[in-house]
Scaffold this motif. Structure first.
Motif, PDB file in Angstrom:
ATOM      1  N   ALA A  74       0.833  -1.214   0.000  1.00  0.00           N
ATOM      2  CA  ALA A  74       0.000   0.000   0.000  1.00  0.00           C
ATOM      3  C   ALA A  74       0.866   1.261   0.000  1.00  0.00           C
ATOM      4  O   ALA A  74       0.495   2.282  -0.579  1.00  0.00           O
ATOM      5  N   ASN A  93      -7.151  -4.597  -5.424  1.00  0.00           N
ATOM      6  CA  ASN A  93      -7.044  -4.560  -3.960  1.00  0.00           C
ATOM      7  C   ASN A  93      -6.994  -3.098  -3.516  1.00  0.00           C
ATOM      8  O   ASN A  93      -6.033  -2.390  -3.808  1.00  0.00           O
ATOM      9  N   TYR A  95      -7.436   0.146  -0.572  1.00  0.00           N
ATOM     10  CA  TYR A  95      -7.164   0.431   0.843  1.00  0.00           C
ATOM     11  C   TYR A  95      -7.106   1.944   1.068  1.00  0.00           C
ATOM     12  O   TYR A  95      -6.333   2.436   1.886  1.00  0.00           O
ATOM     13  N   GLN A 382     -10.541  -8.533   5.385  1.00  0.00           N
ATOM     14  CA  GLN A 382     -10.648  -8.373   3.934  1.00  0.00           C
ATOM     15  C   GLN A 382     -12.022  -8.857   3.467  1.00  0.00           C
ATOM     16  O   GLN A 382     -12.502  -9.899   3.919  1.00  0.00           O
ATOM     17  N   HIS A 408      -9.240  -4.248   1.381  1.00  0.00           N
ATOM     18  CA  HIS A 408      -8.327  -4.749   2.419  1.00  0.00           C
ATOM     19  C   HIS A 408      -8.450  -3.825   3.629  1.00  0.00           C
ATOM     20  O   HIS A 408      -7.746  -2.820   3.747  1.00  0.00           O
ATOM     21  N   ALA A 411      -5.264  -3.121   5.707  1.00  0.00           N
ATOM     22  CA  ALA A 411      -4.343  -2.139   5.103  1.00  0.00           C
ATOM     23  C   ALA A 411      -4.946  -0.735   5.119  1.00  0.00           C
ATOM     24  O   ALA A 411      -4.225   0.249   5.316  1.00  0.00           O
ATOM     25  N   LEU A 412      -6.257  -0.615   4.920  1.00  0.00           N
ATOM     26  CA  LEU A 412      -6.930   0.685   4.996  1.00  0.00           C
ATOM     27  C   LEU A 412      -6.752   1.304   6.377  1.00  0.00           C
ATOM     28  O   LEU A 412      -6.455   2.502   6.511  1.00  0.00           O
ATOM     29  N   ASN A 415      -3.245   2.696   6.784  1.00  0.00           N
ATOM     30  CA  ASN A 415      -2.811   3.562   5.689  1.00  0.00           C
ATOM     31  C   ASN A 415      -2.293   4.878   6.269  1.00  0.00           C
ATOM     32  O   ASN A 415      -3.044   5.654   6.865  1.00  0.00           O
TER      33      ASN A 415
END
Length: 511
Positions: A74, A93, A95, A382, A408, A411-412, A415
């Protein structure tokens, strides 16, 4: 001569069968190649990490630390990147909040390339339904999560939690760490059975325990199947030891839900039970399902009924188990926040014997800590969709209808362009002043949009009651020799369990 003629016919039959199989296989391969070409063309605008010639990104996703690997991707590829599981299933994908909003504010269906793997287990319930039938079931089940239905559950949450804490008292005397995840799972299942499926005050029986183990097996096997392209074909999968193990676990899960449904149906034949249900202001989840009728007056089919029960049995306890277990890990990891939460719940409880519904809204710091733990360790890391119409993102890039999208959440939530110092545990991120102006799709532990989690209020209330009572009874600390290893298994688990040291505290007002 007869034998020779028979042998010749069998030979010809075998030859024709081989030709037919060859043609079907050829068409299947051609279909896969054309679909891959279509997905690859759709993902052309979204560069991503290098792929293995056969496995795509699956070989990296399957390794320990895969969640944090996606976080590193990411950083390298802002907003989104292509993600290939093998050579024939490719997702975008995402995020980033605006990207998440572009897809998840709509009602696109769940991606069948992933969720079809669940059909043998949970059937076509609310999780995987689409279109008018999904809307009908969602509308039908929403009253089961009404404010007045949830209110009396506070006492049930407390009862099941105290039984777990009494068990922990005995384990804590051994003066060594132990894995809390399984005990939390049994408690969450017991709570769910009492709140929504009419179970009495007795604890879990052998059938319930077998069900818990079967679900653990099913989530592991499903995750492995998603990540292993060689298992994507049903015919091949059911022939493997993994596939046979999945079917065996399915049978255990189905026996459990069938037993629940039969038991309630039998109880409804009793006039006193019917009167008791009619006198209640709001019906529970199973009452609603059994009494449900569509516009034509037709009740849910047995398949629909079992699918919804199977779906809620899984989603109603497994996600909560993950959320509570990782929260207690965070409390052990950050003792200053643990102490502040404990002080708050002690003050709220005061001289009362137990928490009341109105107390939940007063647990402001505990709630901020729960949300921060959900940010760092989202129960469902996810989720997947298939676009039923094209989408254009804020930066002008687009995807056509039919494209597959992976949100995801893990990961979001980490971030760095959304969350400053994302690896730092900071509950004040969720103070009213800090939440003002935050993107509504920056924090979505229960997914988002019209297909968000129908039971999120139930889950939050249970998490508050359970964690508050845990903090009143014990001080939690880490076992530095057995730190958890994050493992996505539909929900977020730990490969080696969550081992904590528990120190009993002086009893507070009977808690």
């Amino acid at each position: 001569m007869g034998l020779g003629f028979l042998s010749l016919n069998l030979s010809r039959l075998g030859l024709w069968a081989s030709v037919v199989i060859f043609i079907i296989s050829l068409f299947k391969i051609l279909h896969l190649l054309l679909r891959r070409q279509k997905l690859a063309r759709a993902l052309d605008s979204f560069p991503g990490p290098p792929t293995h010639w056969l496995l795509g990104h699956a070989h990296e996703i399957q390794q320990t630390g895969s969640l944090d690997k996606v976080v590193s991707w990411a950083h390298q590829f802002p907003h989104a990147h292509a993600l290939w599981l093998g050579q024939f299933i490719g997702f975008l994908n995402i995020y980033e909040p605006d990207y998440a909003k572009a897809v998840y504010s709509r009602g696109d269906p769940k991606a069948p390339d992933v969720y079809d793997f669940l059909l043998r287990w949970i059937g076509k319930g609310l999780l995987v339904l689409d279109g008018p039938k999904w809307f009908q079931h969602r509308k039908l089940l929403t009253p089961g999560f009404h404010y007045d239905v949830l209110k009396p559950y506070v006492a049930v949450f407390a009862e099941s939690t105290r039984a777990m804490l009494d068990k922990w008292e005995k384990k804590a005397r051994q003066d060594k760490s132990f894995d809390i995840f399984c005990d939390v799972g049994h408690m969450a299942l017991d709570t769910l059975m009492k709140c929504t499926f009419g179970k009495g005050n007795s604890g879990l029986d052998d059938r319930d325990s077998d069900y818990y183990l079967a679900v653990s097996d099913l989530t592991l096997l499903t995750q492995q199947r998603i990540e292993s392209f060689q298992y994507h074909n049903d015919f091949i999968y059911w022939l493997t030891p993994h596939g046979r193990r999945f079917l065996k676990a399915c049978q255990i899960a189905h026996n459990h839900t069938d037993h629940i449904i039969r038991k309630r149906k039998a109880a409804l034949q009793n006039e006193k039970e019917q009167e008791r249900i009619q006198q209640r202001r709001h019906l529970d989840f199973l009452d609603i399902l059994l009494g449900a009728r569509d516009e034509s007056g037709i009740t849910l089919s047995d398949a629909d009924l079992r699918a919804e029960v199977d779906t809620f049995m899984f989603e109603g306890h497994d996600t909560t188990t993950s959320g509570i277990s990782w929260f207690l890990y965070c409390m052990a990891l950050y003792p200053e926040h643990q102490e502040r939460c404990r002080d708050e719940v002690r003050e709220i409880l005061g001289d009362k014997d137990s928490f009341q519904w109105d107390d939940l809204g007063k647990m402001t710091y505990l709630t901020m800590c729960i949300k921060e733990s959900f940010r760092l360790y989202p129960p469902v890391p996810q989720v997947f969709r298939q676009l039923n119409k094209p989408v254009t993102f804020v930066d002008g890039r687009s995807l056509p209808a039919g494209s597959l999208v992976s949100l995801h959440i893990y990961a979001l939530h980490r971030n760095s362009s959304v969350w400053p110092d994302p690896e730092v545990f900071d509950p004040l991120r969720f103070s009213p002043e800090n939440m003002t102006g935050r993107h509504p799709f920056a924090f979505i532990p229960f997914s988002a949009g019209p297909r968000n989690c129908i039971g999120q209020q139930f889950a939050m209330n249970e998490t508050k009651v359970v964690t508050a009572l845990c903090l009143l009874r014990f001080e939690f600390s880490l076992d530095p020799t057995r730190l958890p290893i994050k493992l996505p298994q539909l929900v977020l688990r730990s490969r080696n369990g969550i081992h904590l040291h528990l120190k009993p505290l002086v009893s507070q007002s009977g808690n």
